[in-house]
Every structure is written in C-alpha cells, then in structure tokens.
Design a protein around this motif. Structure first.
Motif, PDB file in Angstrom:
ATOM      1  N   TYR A   1       0.821  -1.211   0.000  1.00  7.40           N
ATOM      2  CA  TYR A   1       0.000   0.000   0.000  1.00  7.40           C
ATOM      3  C   TYR A   1       0.855   1.261   0.000  1.00  7.40           C
ATOM      4  N   ARG A   2       2.007   1.207   0.643  1.00  4.68           N
ATOM      5  CA  ARG A   2       2.870   2.389   0.669  1.00  4.68           C
ATOM      6  C   ARG A   2       3.529   2.647  -0.692  1.00  4.68           C
ATOM      7  N   GLU A   3       3.724   1.607  -1.469  1.00  3.78           N
ATOM      8  CA  GLU A   3       4.406   1.731  -2.751  1.00  3.78           C
ATOM      9  C   GLU A   3       3.429   1.773  -3.922  1.00  3.78           C
ATOM     10  N   GLY A   4       2.228   2.256  -3.661  1.00 10.53           N
ATOM     11  CA  GLY A   4       1.278   2.439  -4.749  1.00 10.53           C
ATOM     12  C   GLY A   4       0.735   1.142  -5.319  1.00 10.53           C
ATOM     13  N   GLN A   5       0.696   0.086  -4.491  1.00  9.35           N
ATOM     14  CA  GLN A   5       0.136  -1.211  -4.878  1.00  9.35           C
ATOM     15  C   GLN A   5       0.843  -1.790  -6.110  1.00  9.35           C
ATOM     16  N   ARG A   6       2.164  -1.726  -6.083  1.00 12.01           N
ATOM     17  CA  ARG A   6       2.991  -2.296  -7.156  1.00 12.01           C
ATOM     18  C   ARG A   6       3.766  -3.478  -6.576  1.00 12.01           C
TER      19      ARG A   6
ATOM     20  N   GLN B   1       5.838  -5.623  -7.930  1.00 14.29           N
ATOM     21  CA  GLN B   1       7.238  -5.759  -8.313  1.00 14.29           C
ATOM     22  C   GLN B   1       8.132  -4.850  -7.478  1.00 14.29           C
ATOM     23  N   GLN B   2       7.634  -3.643  -7.177  1.00 14.97           N
ATOM     24  CA  GLN B   2       8.394  -2.730  -6.331  1.00 14.97           C
ATOM     25  C   GLN B   2       8.584  -3.326  -4.939  1.00 14.97           C
ATOM     26  N   VAL B   3       7.532  -3.946  -4.416  1.00 11.28           N
ATOM     27  CA  VAL B   3       7.618  -4.604  -3.113  1.00 11.28           C
ATOM     28  C   VAL B   3       8.644  -5.737  -3.169  1.00 11.28           C
ATOM     29  N   ALA B   4       8.605  -6.507  -4.252  1.00 11.10           N
ATOM     30  CA  ALA B   4       9.539  -7.618  -4.411  1.00 11.10           C
ATOM     31  C   ALA B   4      10.981  -7.120  -4.401  1.00 11.10           C
TER      32      ALA B   4
ATOM     33  N   LYS C   1       1.648 -14.143  -4.079  1.00  8.47           N
ATOM     34  CA  LYS C   1       1.109 -15.261  -3.313  1.00  8.47           C
ATOM     35  C   LYS C   1       0.758 -14.826  -1.898  1.00  8.47           C
ATOM     36  N   ARG C   2       1.616 -14.029  -1.273  1.00 12.11           N
ATOM     37  CA  ARG C   2       1.348 -13.564   0.085  1.00 12.11           C
ATOM     38  C   ARG C   2       0.179 -12.578   0.110  1.00 12.11           C
ATOM     39  N   LEU C   3       0.089 -11.761  -0.915  1.00 16.47           N
ATOM     40  CA  LEU C   3      -1.059 -10.849  -1.004  1.00 16.47           C
ATOM     41  C   LEU C   3      -2.350 -11.633  -1.135  1.00 16.47           C
ATOM     42  N   SER C   4      -2.319 -12.670  -1.956  1.00 14.04           N
ATOM     43  CA  SER C   4      -3.516 -13.493  -2.160  1.00 14.04           C
ATOM     44  C   SER C   4      -3.909 -14.199  -0.865  1.00 14.04           C
ATOM     45  N   ARG C   5      -2.917 -14.686  -0.112  1.00 11.18           N
ATOM     46  CA  ARG C   5      -3.202 -15.367   1.150  1.00 11.18           C
ATOM     47  C   ARG C   5      -3.836 -14.399   2.149  1.00 11.18           C
ATOM     48  N   ALA C   6      -3.328 -13.187   2.183  1.00 13.32           N
ATOM     49  CA  ALA C   6      -3.881 -12.195   3.104  1.00 13.32           C
ATOM     50  C   ALA C   6      -5.323 -11.853   2.731  1.00 13.32           C
ATOM     51  N   ARG C   7      -5.586 -11.682   1.446  1.00 14.95           N
ATOM     52  CA  ARG C   7      -6.949 -11.361   1.003  1.00 14.95           C
ATOM     53  C   ARG C   7      -7.922 -12.490   1.325  1.00 14.95           C
ATOM     54  N   ALA C   8      -7.414 -13.732   1.315  1.00 17.29           N
ATOM     55  CA  ALA C   8      -8.278 -14.882   1.580  1.00 17.29           C
ATOM     56  C   ALA C   8      -8.590 -15.045   3.061  1.00 17.29           C
ATOM     57  N   THR C   9      -7.716 -14.527   3.933  1.00 17.46           N
ATOM     58  CA  THR C   9      -7.890 -14.756   5.364  1.00 17.46           C
ATOM     59  C   THR C   9      -8.402 -13.537   6.128  1.00 17.46           C
ATOM     60  N   VAL C  10      -8.329 -12.349   5.517  1.00 18.33           N
ATOM     61  CA  VAL C  10      -8.749 -11.121   6.192  1.00 18.33           C
ATOM     62  C   VAL C  10      -9.951 -10.542   5.455  1.00 18.33           C
ATOM     63  N   ARG C  11     -10.956 -10.162   6.194  1.00 17.19           N
ATOM     64  CA  ARG C  11     -12.161  -9.630   5.554  1.00 17.19           C
ATOM     65  C   ARG C  11     -11.853  -8.302   4.848  1.00 17.19           C
ATOM     66  N   ASP C  12     -12.635  -8.031   3.820  1.00 11.80           N
ATOM     67  CA  ASP C  12     -12.368  -6.883   2.948  1.00 11.80           C
ATOM     68  C   ASP C  12     -12.367  -5.562   3.702  1.00 11.80           C
TER      69      ASP C  12
ATOM     70  N   ALA D   1      -9.256  -2.984   3.843  1.00 12.58           N
ATOM     71  CA  ALA D   1      -9.354  -1.593   3.374  1.00 12.58           C
ATOM     72  C   ALA D   1      -8.865  -0.632   4.448  1.00 12.58           C
ATOM     73  N   ARG D   2      -9.242  -0.900   5.700  1.00  7.37           N
ATOM     74  CA  ARG D   2      -8.766  -0.049   6.800  1.00  7.37           C
ATOM     75  C   ARG D   2      -7.252  -0.141   6.930  1.00  7.37           C
ATOM     76  N   PHE D   3      -6.729  -1.350   6.746  1.00  8.69           N
ATOM     77  CA  PHE D   3      -5.279  -1.511   6.830  1.00  8.69           C
ATOM     78  C   PHE D   3      -4.570  -0.730   5.726  1.00  8.69           C
ATOM     79  N   GLY D   4      -5.141  -0.734   4.528  1.00  5.70           N
ATOM     80  CA  GLY D   4      -4.549   0.025   3.428  1.00  5.70           C
ATOM     81  C   GLY D   4      -4.476   1.511   3.733  1.00  5.70           C
ATOM     82  N   GLU D   5      -5.559   2.032   4.321  1.00  3.81           N
ATOM     83  CA  GLU D   5      -5.560   3.455   4.702  1.00  3.81           C
ATOM     84  C   GLU D   5      -4.504   3.725   5.766  1.00  3.81           C
ATOM     85  N   PHE D   6      -4.428   2.831   6.740  1.00  7.45           N
ATOM     86  CA  PHE D   6      -3.426   2.997   7.798  1.00  7.45           C
ATOM     87  C   PHE D   6      -2.007   2.947   7.227  1.00  7.45           C
ATOM     88  N   ALA D   7      -1.739   1.979   6.336  1.00  9.25           N
ATOM     89  CA  ALA D   7      -0.392   1.835   5.781  1.00  9.25           C
ATOM     90  C   ALA D   7       0.032   3.092   5.036  1.00  9.25           C
TER      91      ALA D   7
END
Length: 390
Positions: free
Chosen positions: A158-163, A165-168, A180-191, A195-201
């Motif tokens: 979220y800090r790097e503009g949702q890119r 490759q930049q995170v990698a 893969k880690r993003l997908s796992r987080a989306r599957a285990t954390v409610r939307d 969204a609140r976490f994205g704003e916080f980040a």
C-alpha cells in the motif's frame, strides 16, 4: 570500497541501480549519497520494523537506528549487492531487541515512565491521550489480524502504490512470492479490515521529515572510515536502549554525556516525586527536570548546527560549557532549594538520620558531577580530534 561510483546495468531494478551508484561514495563518507539511499529505502525499513513492533513511533526510531548502524559499518560491507539484505537484517534484529527489552520491563516501570512523561508535558490532554491510545489499539489490531508472513508485504504494497514488483525489489522476493502472500492475506482477512489496513499503511508511511531526521543525525556522526569501533560495534549488535543507541550513533562520543545527563535527570525525578510534600514541590521538581531536558536537547541541536557551519573548536567548547553549567546549576543549586522544606521536615522528625542522608546526597551529587564533567569534556575532546577540529 572504490570511491568511484559504479555504473549499473539498465536492466536491473531502479533501487539496485541507485545503490550501485551511491553506495561507494556513501562508504567514503558522502552523507548526501547515503541520504539518497535512505530516501529510497525508508518505506521498506520502517515497514519491516512496524510489522514486528506494531508501534508507528517505535518503528521509525528503530528504522533511524538501523540506517545509522549501517552508515557507521559500511566499510565492513564487501559486496554492494548485500546491502539491502544486510540492512533488512539489522532492522529485524533491532525490532526484536526492542520487543525483548519492553517485555523485560516490569509493568510498573512502564506505567511510571508514562506518568512522568505526562506530568512533564501537559499536552496532550486526557481526551487527546484517549484518542491516541485508541489509535494505538487499532494499529495493533490491524497488524495482528494479518498472517505473520504477509505483514511486511502488505504494508509496503500500500505504501508503494500497490505495485507488487516494487515490493519484491525492496524485500528481496520474487514478484510471484509477493503476489502469493497478497492473495493469502486477502483470503484470510475480511475486505473491510483490509481496506482499513490500506488506509493505515498509507497514512503511517514516513514523510520527507524522516529522511531529514536521519540526515541531521548523519551530520554529526563519524563517517564510516573513521567511525569509533566501540560505537559502531554497539550499534551493529543492537545492544542497549533505542534512545541511547540512536543518540550515540548520531552524536558520536559526545552523545554519552547527553544520554547520561538525560537519564540522570528523569531517573532522579522519579525518586524525588515519590516523596513530594505538596503540588508546589512536584511542579517545581518537574519544571527543573524539563529545563535540564530542554538544555540537553538544545545542546544536541547546537552541536548539529556547529558541525554543519563551523570548522573550529571554540563554539563547540562554549556550547558544552553552557550546557554543563545549566545541568550543574539545576542539580546542585535549584533542586536543593526546591527540596529545602522537605529536608527541614525530615530534620525535625529525625535529625541524625536526616543529616546522614544530606551528607550522602552531597557526596553522590559531587561524584555524579565529577563523572559528568570528565565524560562530557572527554567526549568533546574525542569528538574534536576525530573530526579534525583539533
């Protein structure tokens, strides 16, 4: 390291190219070159710390400490390609040390520290402190809700503009691993929580002020080639308190006098407040401690300005004299006057015991003052010599 900037292949990630072109100059003491590296890496370093400690201010303190530690130990780095993994490991070690230190502190000590800080600074008001505590609780809740291996990735995503490759590139992972880690987080954390976490980040990302703060510390720190071994080793090892390590890394050996003075002021205040006879005495003691603390902060700020704009030794010496005179006056003149009524009451109740305590206090005061004087001017002399001013 070679002092000539290396050319970097254009097919490499921008961050790696930046490090390749700036690291050699930084290792030779170029603070501006290292500042460019700090600006490029600050999101990742603060995210790594925040994922572990779950405290935004503490994560920024740890990140600053990590950058200072890396700066003073750059000469030990043989391969520029190892810089990012090395910096990430320093950050993780410091963050874990921070957690261990906090866990070792008794609850009473943490509460006492918070009460003293609140007493010394009338702001924020109780309502504002409640809001701040709620924000802290939300941060802990948001980060704790994420899978442990996804926290760093999501913060940076979220800090790097949702890119991805930049995170990698910043975390030394493959793009596939990040996804893969993003997908796992989306599957285990409610939307909603995600969204609140994205704003916080995004809101908690370090600003340009963070880079400026690190640059200010670098302005008075010994360059890598001349860094004092004891301080560089201590920072690299992650020993001691966060505040102490940052100050020592930022101000070289002069930081010892500052840390000792500040610790003495507030530790002494904690003891004195326990026996305060009324609100007036408490207020006077806190005011004296605040004056000493402001003098300490002003001393460090003055040293920073002198390091930037003055090449001689006179200004630094005069500033040190004024600082030490202020501290000595508060501890040896102002505080005895504040405590005079308490001492008189003690003398009435038990004259012999009160007289013995006063003798012991005077002896400890002069002993502490002598140690502070020798440490302060010894540190000043050492700093002037290694900086080439003497």
């Amino acid at each position: 390291m070679n002092t000539v900037a290396q050319s970097a292949p254009l097919d490499r990630p921008p961050l790696e190219r930046l490090i390749d072109t700036q690291l050699a100059a930084a290792a030779d003491g170029d603070r501006a070159a290292y500042g460019r590296i700090v600006a490029a890496c600050q999101n990742s370093v603060t995210a790594i710390a925040l994922a572990i400690v779950r405290d935004v201010p503490a994560s920024e303190d740890i990140a600053q400490e990590a950058f200072l530690s890396a700066w003073q130990n750059l000469r030990r780095l043989q391969n520029p390609a190892s810089f990012l993994p090395w910096l990430r490991q320093i950050t993780r070690n410091l963050a874990r040390d921070h957690l261990r230190e906090r866990q070792r502190l008794p609850r009473e000590a943490r509460d006492a520290d918070a009460l003293i800080a609140a007493a010394a600074d009338p702001q924020p008001q109780p309502f504002e402190r409640l809001i701040e505590q709620e924000r802290t609780d939300v941060v802990v809740e948001l980060i704790s809700a994420l899978p442990s291996d996804s926290r760093e990735v999501l913060l940076l995503y979220y800090r790097e503009g949702q890119r991805s490759q930049q995170v990698a590139d910043l975390l030394g992972l493959s793009d596939a691993a990040v996804r893969k880690r993003l997908s796992r987080a989306r599957a285990t954390v409610r939307d909603e929580l995600l969204a609140r976490f994205g704003e916080f980040a995004r809101a908690s990302a370090p600003s340009v002020g963070f880079t400026a703060a690190v640059g200010t510390a670098l302005a008075v720190a010994s360059p890598p080639a001349a860094a004092a071994g004891v301080f560089g080793s201590a920072l690299a090892a992650g020993g001691g308190s966060t505040l102490g390590k940052v100050l020592v890394g930022a101000a070289g050996s002069i930081g010892i006098g500052f840390v000792a003075a500040l610790a003495g002021v507030w530790l002494g205040l904690r003891t004195q407040l326990k026996g305060a006879i009324d609100a007036a005495e408490r207020f006077a003691l806190i005011r004296s401690a605040v004056i000493s603390s402001l003098a300490s902060a002003g001393f460090i700020a003055g040293i920073v300005l002198i390091a930037r704009y003055d090449d001689g030794w006179i200004a630094a010496t005069l500033l040190t004299l004024v600082f030490m005179a202020t501290i000595f006056y508060q501890t040896m003149v102002a505080q005895p006057r504040i405590l005079a009524r308490r001492h008189a009451l003690e003398a009435q109740r038990d004259p012999a015991r009160a007289a013995a305590r006063r003798r012991r206090e005077r002896w400890l005061c002069w002993l502490g003052g002598s140690i502070g004087f020798v440490s302060g001017f010894g540190g000043l002399l050492y700093g002037l010599i290694i900086s080439g001013r003497l």
